[in-house]
Design a protein around this motif. Sequence first.
Motif, PDB file in Angstrom:
ATOM      1  N   GLY A 140       0.814  -1.206   0.000  1.00  0.00           N
ATOM      2  CA  GLY A 140       0.000   0.000   0.000  1.00  0.00           C
ATOM      3  C   GLY A 140       0.849   1.257   0.000  1.00  0.00           C
ATOM      4  N   GLU A 141       1.919   1.243   0.763  1.00  0.00           N
ATOM      5  CA  GLU A 141       2.832   2.390   0.772  1.00  0.00           C
ATOM      6  C   GLU A 141       3.442   2.595  -0.616  1.00  0.00           C
ATOM      7  OE1 GLU A 141       6.881   3.950   3.085  1.00  0.00           O
ATOM      8  OE2 GLU A 141       6.018   1.984   3.546  1.00  0.00           O
ATOM      9  N   ALA A 142       3.817   1.499  -1.272  1.00  0.00           N
ATOM     10  CA  ALA A 142       4.406   1.588  -2.615  1.00  0.00           C
ATOM     11  C   ALA A 142       3.398   2.113  -3.625  1.00  0.00           C
ATOM     12  CB  ALA A 142       4.936   0.219  -3.041  1.00  0.00           C
ATOM     13  N   VAL A 143       2.137   1.699  -3.502  1.00  0.00           N
ATOM     14  CA  VAL A 143       1.091   2.209  -4.398  1.00  0.00           C
ATOM     15  C   VAL A 143       0.971   3.728  -4.256  1.00  0.00           C
ATOM     16  CG1 VAL A 143      -1.400   2.270  -4.812  1.00  0.00           C
ATOM     17  CG2 VAL A 143      -0.249   0.081  -4.523  1.00  0.00           C
ATOM     18  N   LEU A 144       0.951   4.207  -3.024  1.00  0.00           N
ATOM     19  CA  LEU A 144       0.826   5.641  -2.789  1.00  0.00           C
ATOM     20  C   LEU A 144       2.044   6.395  -3.313  1.00  0.00           C
ATOM     21  CD1 LEU A 144      -0.718   5.547   0.785  1.00  0.00           C
ATOM     22  CD2 LEU A 144      -1.843   6.360  -1.297  1.00  0.00           C
ATOM     23  N   GLU A 145       3.238   5.849  -3.099  1.00  0.00           N
ATOM     24  CA  GLU A 145       4.447   6.510  -3.585  1.00  0.00           C
ATOM     25  C   GLU A 145       4.446   6.586  -5.113  1.00  0.00           C
ATOM     26  OE1 GLU A 145       7.487   4.175  -1.749  1.00  0.00           O
ATOM     27  OE2 GLU A 145       7.567   5.457   0.043  1.00  0.00           O
ATOM     28  N   ALA A 146       4.013   5.508  -5.768  1.00  0.00           N
ATOM     29  CA  ALA A 146       3.943   5.515  -7.231  1.00  0.00           C
ATOM     30  C   ALA A 146       2.899   6.514  -7.718  1.00  0.00           C
ATOM     31  CB  ALA A 146       3.622   4.107  -7.744  1.00  0.00           C
ATOM     32  N   TYR A 147       1.768   6.571  -7.023  1.00  0.00           N
ATOM     33  CA  TYR A 147       0.716   7.517  -7.394  1.00  0.00           C
ATOM     34  C   TYR A 147       1.224   8.951  -7.306  1.00  0.00           C
ATOM     35  CZ  TYR A 147      -3.340  10.543  -6.773  1.00  0.00           C
ATOM     36  OH  TYR A 147      -4.239  11.576  -6.870  1.00  0.00           O
ATOM     37  N   PHE A 148       1.882   9.285  -6.198  1.00  0.00           N
ATOM     38  CA  PHE A 148       2.360  10.653  -6.035  1.00  0.00           C
ATOM     39  C   PHE A 148       3.497  10.977  -6.998  1.00  0.00           C
ATOM     40  CE2 PHE A 148       0.274  10.575  -1.781  1.00  0.00           C
ATOM     41  CZ  PHE A 148      -0.495  11.713  -1.950  1.00  0.00           C
ATOM     42  N   ALA A 149       4.336  10.007  -7.325  1.00  0.00           N
ATOM     43  CA  ALA A 149       5.398  10.251  -8.305  1.00  0.00           C
ATOM     44  C   ALA A 149       4.790  10.660  -9.645  1.00  0.00           C
ATOM     45  CB  ALA A 149       6.269   9.009  -8.469  1.00  0.00           C
ATOM     46  N   ASP A 150       3.749   9.949 -10.062  1.00  0.00           N
ATOM     47  CA  ASP A 150       3.071  10.297 -11.313  1.00  0.00           C
ATOM     48  C   ASP A 150       2.355  11.644 -11.200  1.00  0.00           C
ATOM     49  OD1 ASP A 150       3.937   7.977 -12.500  1.00  0.00           O
ATOM     50  OD2 ASP A 150       2.058   6.884 -12.179  1.00  0.00           O
ATOM     51  N   TYR A 151       1.657  11.820 -10.086  1.00  0.00           N
ATOM     52  CA  TYR A 151       0.872  13.042  -9.896  1.00  0.00           C
ATOM     53  C   TYR A 151       1.777  14.272  -9.879  1.00  0.00           C
ATOM     54  CZ  TYR A 151      -2.598  16.250  -7.958  1.00  0.00           C
ATOM     55  OH  TYR A 151      -3.463  17.303  -7.780  1.00  0.00           O
ATOM     56  N   LEU A 152       2.859  14.203  -9.114  1.00  0.00           N
ATOM     57  CA  LEU A 152       3.747  15.355  -9.002  1.00  0.00           C
ATOM     58  C   LEU A 152       4.481  15.612 -10.318  1.00  0.00           C
ATOM     59  CD1 LEU A 152       5.153  14.769  -5.411  1.00  0.00           C
ATOM     60  CD2 LEU A 152       3.433  16.453  -6.118  1.00  0.00           C
ATOM     61  N   GLY A 153       4.753  14.550 -11.067  1.00  0.00           N
ATOM     62  CA  GLY A 153       5.346  14.739 -12.380  1.00  0.00           C
ATOM     63  C   GLY A 153       4.416  15.501 -13.303  1.00  0.00           C
ATOM     64  N   ARG A 154       3.140  15.128 -13.287  1.00  0.00           N
ATOM     65  CA  ARG A 154       2.143  15.838 -14.079  1.00  0.00           C
ATOM     66  C   ARG A 154       2.006  17.284 -13.601  1.00  0.00           C
ATOM     67  NH1 ARG A 154      -0.547  17.172 -18.593  1.00  0.00           N
ATOM     68  NH2 ARG A 154      -2.731  17.739 -18.210  1.00  0.00           N
ATOM     69  N   MET A 155       2.015  17.482 -12.303  1.00  0.00           N
ATOM     70  CA  MET A 155       1.903  18.829 -11.748  1.00  0.00           C
ATOM     71  C   MET A 155       3.097  19.686 -12.173  1.00  0.00           C
ATOM     72  SD  MET A 155       1.272  19.782  -7.742  1.00  0.00           S
ATOM     73  CE  MET A 155       0.771  21.440  -7.262  1.00  0.00           C
ATOM     74  N   ASP A 156       4.289  19.105 -12.145  1.00  0.00           N
ATOM     75  CA  ASP A 156       5.477  19.850 -12.563  1.00  0.00           C
ATOM     76  C   ASP A 156       5.375  20.273 -14.023  1.00  0.00           C
ATOM     77  OD1 ASP A 156       6.669  19.703 -10.073  1.00  0.00           O
ATOM     78  OD2 ASP A 156       7.831  17.903 -10.542  1.00  0.00           O
ATOM     79  N   GLU A 157       4.832  19.400 -14.865  1.00  0.00           N
ATOM     80  CA  GLU A 157       4.651  19.749 -16.281  1.00  0.00           C
ATOM     81  C   GLU A 157       3.709  20.940 -16.428  1.00  0.00           C
ATOM     82  OE1 GLU A 157       3.215  16.377 -18.364  1.00  0.00           O
ATOM     83  OE2 GLU A 157       5.040  15.193 -18.091  1.00  0.00           O
ATOM     84  N   LEU A 158       2.603  20.907 -15.700  1.00  0.00           N
ATOM     85  CA  LEU A 158       1.618  21.986 -15.805  1.00  0.00           C
ATOM     86  C   LEU A 158       2.168  23.308 -15.281  1.00  0.00           C
ATOM     87  CD1 LEU A 158      -1.523  19.989 -14.656  1.00  0.00           C
ATOM     88  CD2 LEU A 158      -1.160  20.940 -16.938  1.00  0.00           C
ATOM     89  N   LEU A 159       2.936  23.237 -14.194  1.00  0.00           N
ATOM     90  CA  LEU A 159       3.445  24.459 -13.579  1.00  0.00           C
ATOM     91  C   LEU A 159       4.718  24.963 -14.243  1.00  0.00           C
ATOM     92  CD1 LEU A 159       2.774  23.778  -9.775  1.00  0.00           C
ATOM     93  CD2 LEU A 159       1.349  24.991 -11.444  1.00  0.00           C
ATOM     94  N   ALA A 160       5.211  24.238 -15.246  1.00  0.00           N
ATOM     95  CA  ALA A 160       6.401  24.677 -15.985  1.00  0.00           C
ATOM     96  C   ALA A 160       6.041  25.181 -17.385  1.00  0.00           C
ATOM     97  CB  ALA A 160       7.402  23.535 -16.090  1.00  0.00           C
TER      98      ALA A 160
ATOM     99  N   PRO B 208       4.802  27.625 -20.474  1.00  0.00           N
ATOM    100  CA  PRO B 208       5.039  29.049 -20.730  1.00  0.00           C
ATOM    101  C   PRO B 208       3.859  29.889 -20.230  1.00  0.00           C
ATOM    102  CG  PRO B 208       5.444  27.721 -22.707  1.00  0.00           C
ATOM    103  CD  PRO B 208       4.773  26.821 -21.710  1.00  0.00           C
ATOM    104  N   GLY B 209       4.153  31.146 -19.946  1.00  0.00           N
ATOM    105  CA  GLY B 209       3.103  32.052 -19.492  1.00  0.00           C
ATOM    106  C   GLY B 209       3.340  32.528 -18.078  1.00  0.00           C
ATOM    107  N   THR B 210       2.385  33.280 -17.566  1.00  0.00           N
ATOM    108  CA  THR B 210       2.496  33.802 -16.202  1.00  0.00           C
ATOM    109  C   THR B 210       2.200  32.708 -15.185  1.00  0.00           C
ATOM    110  OG1 THR B 210       0.164  34.413 -16.075  1.00  0.00           O
ATOM    111  CG2 THR B 210       1.679  36.054 -17.021  1.00  0.00           C
ATOM    112  N   ALA B 211       2.572  32.970 -13.949  1.00  0.00           N
ATOM    113  CA  ALA B 211       2.266  32.024 -12.876  1.00  0.00           C
ATOM    114  C   ALA B 211       0.759  31.860 -12.719  1.00  0.00           C
ATOM    115  CB  ALA B 211       2.893  32.498 -11.566  1.00  0.00           C
ATOM    116  N   ALA B 212       0.010  32.921 -12.945  1.00  0.00           N
ATOM    117  CA  ALA B 212      -1.450  32.835 -12.863  1.00  0.00           C
ATOM    118  C   ALA B 212      -1.984  31.857 -13.898  1.00  0.00           C
ATOM    119  CB  ALA B 212      -2.076  34.216 -13.074  1.00  0.00           C
ATOM    120  N   GLN B 213      -1.451  31.893 -15.101  1.00  0.00           N
ATOM    121  CA  GLN B 213      -1.882  30.975 -16.147  1.00  0.00           C
ATOM    122  C   GLN B 213      -1.499  29.533 -15.809  1.00  0.00           C
ATOM    123  OE1 GLN B 213       0.141  33.065 -19.293  1.00  0.00           O
ATOM    124  NE2 GLN B 213      -1.767  33.950 -20.083  1.00  0.00           N
ATOM    125  N   ARG B 214      -0.329  29.354 -15.216  1.00  0.00           N
ATOM    126  CA  ARG B 214       0.132  27.999 -14.874  1.00  0.00           C
ATOM    127  C   ARG B 214      -0.694  27.391 -13.743  1.00  0.00           C
ATOM    128  NH1 ARG B 214       5.102  30.719 -15.466  1.00  0.00           N
ATOM    129  NH2 ARG B 214       5.552  30.652 -13.226  1.00  0.00           N
TER     130      ARG B 214
END
Length: 203
Positions: free
Chosen positions: A60-80, A82-88
Amino acid sequence: MTAMNATPATADVRQHILDVAHPLLLRKGFTAVGLAEILSAAQVPKGSFYHYFGSKEAFGEAVLEAYFADYLGRMDELLAQPGTAAQRVSAYFHDWLDSQTGDEAQSRCLVVKLGAEVCDLSESMRAALARGTRGITDRLARCIEAGRADGSLAAPRDAAQVGAELYQNWLGASLLAKITRDRTPLDTAMASTRQLLGLVATA
């Protein structure tokens, strides 16, 4: 010469088990999904499971770690983007809204599904949730700080507090949307996010 049906590498089999289990946990929760069901879905023997995970709790711990690795990777893509911080940051919350109102079970939030259940069952799983959610709020705080620097956001309080408040609002809205089977709580969260951050309607 290596056979075409050679056993996959250890990391691949481990990831396969995690990938197969993810939708099962989203549908049923942690306690209701037994090891036999996971093993059957993944088509791996019981001995193999314990080779990769020492216990269901470790799994269960490994499932959560894998989930967050994917989630945070997607979040990093969105927040990186182009554009203003408001747009990101607006793109991130629109992505959240889309993921929670989509038809695919895989789009649902594993924190909403498992959070309350596993925190009372497992300290290691609770800690994995805490680490993952802290990663989310830290990223939101950095984007809010960037928005202040580029003038696109007008959040009135410290960035860490605002980031935590936004995540709490959206997590609660996702849970209510699940309970009511209605997207209204998520739309309300979006409206309050715009107000809190001073986002213009076109952001």
